[in-house]
Each structure stands twice: as structure tokens, then as C-alpha cells.
Design a protein around this motif. Sequence first.
Motif, PDB file in Angstrom:
ATOM      1  N   UNK A 116     -34.426 -68.272  10.942  1.00 61.49           N
ATOM      2  CA  UNK A 116     -34.764 -67.669  12.227  1.00 61.49           C
ATOM      3  C   UNK A 116     -33.573 -66.838  12.692  1.00 61.49           C
ATOM      4  N   UNK A 117     -33.825 -65.591  13.109  1.00 60.74           N
ATOM      5  CA  UNK A 117     -32.761 -64.661  13.516  1.00 60.74           C
ATOM      6  C   UNK A 117     -32.880 -64.365  15.001  1.00 60.74           C
ATOM      7  N   UNK A 118     -31.770 -64.498  15.711  1.00 58.41           N
ATOM      8  CA  UNK A 118     -31.738 -64.204  17.140  1.00 58.41           C
ATOM      9  C   UNK A 118     -30.548 -63.303  17.440  1.00 58.41           C
ATOM     10  N   UNK A 119     -30.723 -62.363  18.364  1.00 62.81           N
ATOM     11  CA  UNK A 119     -29.614 -61.508  18.778  1.00 62.81           C
ATOM     12  C   UNK A 119     -29.834 -60.064  18.413  1.00 62.81           C
ATOM     13  N   UNK A 120     -29.390 -59.168  19.304  1.00 62.08           N
ATOM     14  CA  UNK A 120     -29.583 -57.743  19.052  1.00 62.08           C
ATOM     15  C   UNK A 120     -28.304 -57.028  18.646  1.00 62.08           C
ATOM     16  N   UNK A 122     -24.879 -59.306  17.900  1.00 59.62           N
ATOM     17  CA  UNK A 122     -24.337 -60.387  17.082  1.00 59.62           C
ATOM     18  C   UNK A 122     -25.506 -61.319  16.774  1.00 59.62           C
ATOM     19  N   UNK A 123     -25.943 -61.321  15.523  1.00 59.30           N
ATOM     20  CA  UNK A 123     -27.159 -62.055  15.173  1.00 59.30           C
ATOM     21  C   UNK A 123     -26.810 -63.473  14.732  1.00 59.30           C
ATOM     22  N   UNK A 124     -27.567 -64.434  15.243  1.00 59.42           N
ATOM     23  CA  UNK A 124     -27.414 -65.841  14.867  1.00 59.42           C
ATOM     24  C   UNK A 124     -28.528 -66.199  13.895  1.00 59.42           C
ATOM     25  N   UNK A 125     -28.151 -66.751  12.767  1.00 59.06           N
ATOM     26  CA  UNK A 125     -29.116 -67.111  11.736  1.00 59.06           C
ATOM     27  C   UNK A 125     -29.129 -68.625  11.597  1.00 59.06           C
ATOM     28  N   UNK A 126     -30.322 -69.184  11.678  1.00 57.22           N
ATOM     29  CA  UNK A 126     -30.466 -70.642  11.612  1.00 57.22           C
ATOM     30  C   UNK A 126     -31.600 -70.984  10.654  1.00 57.22           C
ATOM     31  N   UNK A 127     -31.328 -71.894   9.723  1.00 60.48           N
ATOM     32  CA  UNK A 127     -32.394 -72.348   8.838  1.00 60.48           C
ATOM     33  C   UNK A 127     -33.297 -73.308   9.588  1.00 60.48           C
ATOM     34  N   UNK A 128     -34.587 -73.084   9.503  1.00 58.45           N
ATOM     35  CA  UNK A 128     -35.578 -73.929  10.168  1.00 58.45           C
ATOM     36  C   UNK A 128     -36.482 -74.529   9.101  1.00 58.45           C
ATOM     37  N   UNK A 129     -37.221 -75.605   9.429  1.00 63.29           N
ATOM     38  CA  UNK A 129     -38.109 -76.220   8.438  1.00 63.29           C
ATOM     39  C   UNK A 129     -39.096 -75.207   7.867  1.00 63.29           C
ATOM     40  N   UNK A 130     -39.299 -75.301   6.568  1.00 66.09           N
ATOM     41  CA  UNK A 130     -40.199 -74.374   5.888  1.00 66.09           C
ATOM     42  C   UNK A 130     -41.648 -74.791   6.159  1.00 66.09           C
ATOM     43  N   UNK A 131     -42.071 -74.522   7.391  1.00 66.65           N
ATOM     44  CA  UNK A 131     -43.399 -74.904   7.853  1.00 66.65           C
ATOM     45  C   UNK A 131     -43.979 -73.785   8.696  1.00 66.65           C
ATOM     46  N   UNK A 132     -45.295 -73.672   8.699  1.00 66.01           N
ATOM     47  CA  UNK A 132     -45.943 -72.663   9.542  1.00 66.01           C
ATOM     48  C   UNK A 132     -45.619 -72.904  11.017  1.00 66.01           C
ATOM     49  N   UNK A 175     -37.738 -63.415  15.186  1.00 70.13           N
ATOM     50  CA  UNK A 175     -37.852 -62.766  13.885  1.00 70.13           C
ATOM     51  C   UNK A 175     -37.420 -63.769  12.827  1.00 70.13           C
ATOM     52  N   UNK A 176     -38.187 -63.838  11.727  1.00 69.64           N
ATOM     53  CA  UNK A 176     -37.919 -64.817  10.679  1.00 69.64           C
ATOM     54  C   UNK A 176     -37.746 -64.098   9.333  1.00 69.64           C
ATOM     55  N   UNK A 177     -36.938 -64.702   8.476  1.00 65.29           N
ATOM     56  CA  UNK A 177     -36.723 -64.199   7.132  1.00 65.29           C
ATOM     57  C   UNK A 177     -37.110 -65.301   6.161  1.00 65.29           C
ATOM     58  N   UNK A 178     -38.053 -65.015   5.280  1.00 68.90           N
ATOM     59  CA  UNK A 178     -38.458 -65.952   4.237  1.00 68.90           C
ATOM     60  C   UNK A 178     -37.841 -65.486   2.925  1.00 68.90           C
ATOM     61  N   UNK A 179     -36.944 -66.310   2.393  1.00 68.92           N
ATOM     62  CA  UNK A 179     -36.207 -65.957   1.180  1.00 68.92           C
ATOM     63  C   UNK A 179     -36.805 -66.715   0.004  1.00 68.92           C
TER      64      UNK A 179
END
Length: 877
Positions: free
Chosen positions: A169-173, A175-185, A193-197
Motif C-alpha cells: 500500500x502506497x501513501x503520500x504525494x 514522500x511516499x510511505x510503502x507498507x506491506x499489507x496482507x495479500x487479500x482482497x 494506491x496498491x502495488x501487486x508484485x
Amino acid sequence: MFRLSKDIDSAFQGVGTKGYASFLFNAIYEKKIVCLFPLMLVPFFSGLEVWCIFNNQLISIPKSSFGRFHSGNAYLLLSTALRKIGSPQYDIHYWLGHDATEVDSVLASDKALELDAALGCCTVQYREVQGQETEKFLSYFKPCIIPLEGKYSPQNGLAEETYPVTLLMCKGDHAVRVKEVPFLRSSLNHDDVFVLDTASKVFLFAGCNSSTQEKAKALEVVEYIKDNKHAGRCQVATIEDGKFLGDADAGEFWTFFGGYAPIPKCSSSTNQEQTPTTCAKLLCKSFLEFLRKEGRSTSTSLVLLTEGLENARFRSFFDEWPQTAESSLYNEGREKVAAMFKRKGYDVEEFFDEEDEPLYTNSRDALKVWRVDGGDVSLLSIHDKAKLFSGDCYIVQYKYTYNERNEYLLYVWIGCESMEEDRADAISNASAIVSSTKGESVMCHIHQGNEPARFYSMFQSLVVFKGGLSKRYKTTFLVENANEGESKASLFRVQGTSSRSMQAIQVDLVGSLAATSLNSSYCYILQNEASVFTWIGKLTSESDHDVLDRMLYFLDPSRQPMSTREGSEPDTFWDLLGGKTEYPKEKEMRKQIEEPHLFTCSCNSDVLKAKEVYNFVQDDLTTEDVLLLDCQTEVYVWIGLNSNIKSKQQALTLGLKFLEMDILEEGLLPVRSPVYIVTEGHEPPFFTRFFDWVPEKANMHGNSFERKLASLKGKEPVTKRSSGSPWRSDSKENASRGSRSRSNGSERGVSSCSSEKFPSYSQGRESNSDSTPLVKKLFSESLSVDTNNGSTSSNSDISKENPLGGIKVDLSLESLAYSYEQLRVDSPEPVTNIDATRREAYLTEKEFEERFEMTKPKFYALPKWKQNKLKMSLRLF
């Protein structure tokens, strides 16, 4: 200063000394010293040093692994910045992963204190907790940091990893903060905004309520993952929230979640992660004890400050903050070094300070000046445009060629004794002129006494008289001063750097203390009907004396002056001044610009909100935003073409509010400082010098997300030749407020225009549709819009033929190659018979790229100041 004792970890040996050089000069060539700067006073960001706590010891982290933090460890980071004035600035951050042991966390805190002691107890310390990092910490690792699970392994730099599918999950316009969240819908929502790698493709999912800027920053995260985790060999896809049919990428994305299903409207994480706002309190406690007592999270940020090193945010919580005297070390150092070399028989010259160098190509009719007189605007003749009056307001326009097109600088000059109504008319008329160029002119508002050097350079020779010619001024001051006696003598302070930029400023000469207007740092011209004196202060130089002679001839070539030096004045001199009295006799030091600060800003209900962007780059100038660049002597308001600011006058309001706030709480930014209004795509060179500027980025189509996406997918960026933005001329609501401008100028242009008066058009400024055509008619000769991208000039800064921006690089010097160790300024076996100002040119291509981490053409395409900083860090300067 670094201090090492038996109580300080040996890992800190030599810490904080990156970027220093051993010599105080950059070149000695044919017994001429060029540019004398005590090197430790030159502003230079020297970089980062990072350590990891491993087995109760500090392990140094190589640069290639910067930004890779493991959640099972604690880290220590030092940021060092060298400044022109004073000692280096040190910031210590200790980062605690959410799985770090208590032992490692405590040890990181203790090591931060040791590092502070090693650096002389003059650092600012930050406690960083995973997921709650400060924006300053995040700014060191652009575009982001993505914490890794597990622990750091020094054997191979990283713990053994498989390649799992992860959802971020990405937050910030900015300085962006990136946090891994559970791989669930259920982790997805409409606001973020989310990034699926995945192993073969990286997906970006943009919630329908996310902002364009957030989506653009998330694309930078996608690019970072592609380059660093996939070695650039993976596909990229963007998924829009709510759009599914006919999109193969969307179908593939949802298969990772077991198929498509609607996302609940109330699933946003925004409310879940809000930090409670509390009133500021000044307390003296143990930090963790205070958090427990207040019932607050132990992940709360901690900043440890030392007296005298308080940051801007801390100072902002106080109604008043005492100001400290500005150090004169920079100027004193230059003078002492210059004197030392002069005694050795060297010819000493100084380079121009970068902000004073001429940056424009001169052209005929480049300079035009209008005097504002109520509703009338008078275009001044060649002779009159070099004479301004402190009781009047003027509009000054300068046309120059930059990037192969014509650009315009438009100054609004406010005399210190001018009327409020004339100030309002000047701003309103200038705004109308800007509209006639479709908003492409750079507009600047300056007060008398706060003019930038480039403003003076446009005139070449300028005289500022007391009094005024406007009707309003005459009506007001003639009535108020009807009964006051007026001195028949006049006193002018002469200033300037050369014959290309010299001024005579008339100063007060009324009352019994007229002599207090003198200053030992200047030369003066004192005259009445019978005689003329020139007065030379003790602290002036030979170049000051040359400017005095030239300015005296400019004022009146027919009169012969009586020259007198400070301390040997005849009685008749003091009689003209009304008697002898005390006056300033200490040398006036030129204010030096430290590193500038960039802020995002917005204004709601007349309340300006500003947030600093740390370690800024050109990409932080997002087209949807309005940003302010605080350079301590001037302010730039940069307006993105897709922002909600639609007039220069509205932008000026933001700049003036910013000056009033003094966000940095340093007292270095006077309320009457110059304010520049700059439009995206028309940035002048004295603005772009603060960035590693790529002109193509400023001329791209689309919003920030569309631009980043085109670049990421390898498409050629679509550039635009701006046909203007929807600027409009507003009313004179902010006309009387102060503002300022600072820039670099060139030689005065020659104008053949004669003095003439134009009919009033300020009455019609409320109607935008009426004012613009009229202004075009009145100023058609000087403000024609260049629809053919300007004329090509051999002196233009960037040419189509030369990809290095017109810079000629002599790569043939490589045939005389020497080793890096021989070319260093502190080499024990120095090379002789070389151009000492270009030591780097004698490196082989291979060694050059190893040392500078770039090719020679790329290096020489950088701004000169950037080249010098890099050379200093390698001791080649």
C-alpha cells in the motif's frame, strides 16, 4: 569536529568527514589564484552513512544496500551537510524495525548518543519506527523504502529470500510511505494506491478516490521494484478501480485474488491510521515514561535537540523565538585567504557568485520601463528609464533568449515612498501585461532597497532619486511637507560590482543628523549648486572607486569634484551635511545563501498551509501543485499548469502570506523580500539552477501520472510548446503588500522608444475580456508572443546540435591521462603542467566513470555548481 576516545565505538572512526577537501583554493594557474573559497564553507550535501546492529555490534552497510531495511533489525544513519556558514549540519536517525529486539533497539539509541559525542555533541537525533518514519528520513531514499521481512545477513548482504507475491500500500504525494499489507482482497480500498508484485508482472491498482499525485508517486515505486527486484525484466500494468470489462490486465490482476468482487465502500484505511492531534506542551521527562502516562503509542516520533540547533518545526510551536546574529565567517575567510595569496605575489581574482552571473543573451530593445501615474502608464525614453524616483512605482520588462525562445521578465518596482493606490495600480497593470503574454512571463514584485543583483544588471547604470513625479505623490507630500525646510544639497550612495552594474541611490539628507547616512563600506557623492564632493569610505576597494568615477560622470560629466577620503574631510563637507556625527564604520557583509527549502502549499479560508519537501529534485515539481522555493533572499512561487491557481496575482498572494508566516522561524526572510511567480514550462535559469534540470520534463503533456506512465512504459515523452495557460488579470486586492525578487541580470538593452503617455486602462481591469486586448494594443511592440518558439541564437543555452546544452567538452585531454592519485589536490606526488581547474578531464574514461559514477558528457552537462561539488567530494577541486 570529530572526536574519538576509548568510550566511542571504533566504527565511528572518520565519521562525518566525507566531502571535505584539504586545500582552500581550487586552482593555481600561471601565478593567478582564481576563486577563493574556504572549502568547508561551500554548501555541499556529502551523503549518508548507514550501520546495522548485528550481534551487538555496528556493521557498516554498503551504498548499494542503502534503503533496504530489515524489520528484524535496528539501524543507525548519519546525514552530513556542509554549509557556507558555520560548522557542518549533522542529522542522526536510528530506525527500529517492528520485529527488532529490545536489546537491539536500546543499543541503537545508545550508539546514536555515542555518534553525537564523536561529532562534538552538535547533532539532531531522530527516533524512527517502521511505518512511522519522518518525511526527512524517507527523503534520503527516493523514491521509497520497502522494509524486508527477516534479519540482515552480513555474509551476503541480504537474508535468503524466495520471491513471494506481495501486496504493498502506497501513501503520500511527495514522500511516499510503502507498507506491506496482507495479500487479500479485503486489504484493497477506494482511497489508496496498491502495488501487486508478482514474479513476472508488477500491477498498480489505483483506488477511485486516490489523487493523481499519489498515483504518480506509486508509479515510482513500481519502477523501483522493476529495476531492483526484476532487473528491469518484467511487465507493468495499471488497473483502474471499477473498470474491468475488456481489460486483459484487469482480468489477470483479479485472478490473483480468486476473481473479481466489489470492494466495500467503507474499507478505507484512512480513518484507521490517523494520528490523534494533541496540543503542544513543553515538558521535562523521560520520553517513554511520558508516552505511557499519556496513553500514546510507543511508535511516536522522537527528535532529540541540542540548544542552538532547534529545527523549524520545534521553533514554530513558540510565539517568539530569539534570532541569532549571522556569522560573517564566509566573508572573513575569503578576505583572509585573498590577503595571504596577495602577500605571496599572486594576482587574485574571484569568480562571480553564481547568482550574479549574466544569464541572458542581450538583444535590441531588451529593456523597457513604464512609470505608473494613477490611471496612466508612461513608457520612458532611453534617457529617463535609467532614473527612478522613490515616490513612484514602475513596471520593468526585460526580454531575453533562453532555450531558443524569447522569454520575458516583468518586475513591479515599489518605491519606498510611493502611494498605496499607485502600488495597487502597478500590480494590476503588470497582471494585465502578463495576461497579454498568456501567462508566460515571469513576474516579480520588489520593494526599493530589496532589489536583486540581476535587477540592477538589466539597467547597467541606474540612479534612484528621492521624491516622486506621480500626481498622488505630489498632492500628498507637497501638502504634508509644505512647512518643512528642504536641504539644497543631495547625497548619493554609490554601489555596484562593475561598469555593467552600478547604481547611485539618493539617501536622506534632512535634519540635524544627516551624516548618519554615511557608511564606511561605500563611496558617496555630495553636491549642491556650488560644489561636488566625492567621499571614499575606508572599507571600500579599488573597484568601488572605479564605479564611483564612472557614476559621477554618468550623473554630470561637466562638474569637477573635490575628492576626500574618510577621516580627512574639510569643514565645508560637514557643513553641507549639517554637522559631523557618528555613522556605521563596520564592514557590511554580504548575506550568503544556504541550501534553499521547497514547500508544497495550499490556501483555504485565508490560511496558508505549507509542508517542506526534503532533499527535493525536479520531479517534486508536480504539475497539479503549487510550490514555494525559499532561498532566504528571495521566494519563488512555482505554478503547475494543472493546479487550481489561475492568475499570477493569486499566486502572489500565496508568496506574500508565506513571507508573513516565516515558516522556518529563522528571521532571515524579510517581509519585503522579492517574490517571483514562475509558470511551469517557463522556468528562468536563475530558478532552474537549484535543480538538476531536464528541460524536457517541464514541457510534457498530461498530468503527473500520465507523464510517469509514459516514461515507465518506454514511450517517448510527448512534449508541448505551451500556448499559454488560463491566466487572468485580477483586481488589486493585494497590491499594497510587500514582496521581493532576486535574480541575475545581463547588460542593458538599447531602446529607441520615446516617452509617451497611454490612456488609462486600469478602470477596466475588473473585466478580463476588456483589459487584455487593450493591453496587447498598448504594449504590442514589446510584448508580442513568439509563436515560432523564438529565434535560434548562437548564444542560446541549449542547442539542437549539441546534446550537452551548448557546452563544448574537450575530451582530447584523455590523451594526457594521469591516475586519480596523481590528480588529487592533496597528492604527495602532484602532476605539473596541467590545467588545474580541470583536473578531472585528465582521468581515463574508465577511471572517470568509476569515480564520478557517470560518463564525461553527462558530467559536463550538469550545472557548474554541481560539477564543482562533485569535484570537491573527490578532492579534484
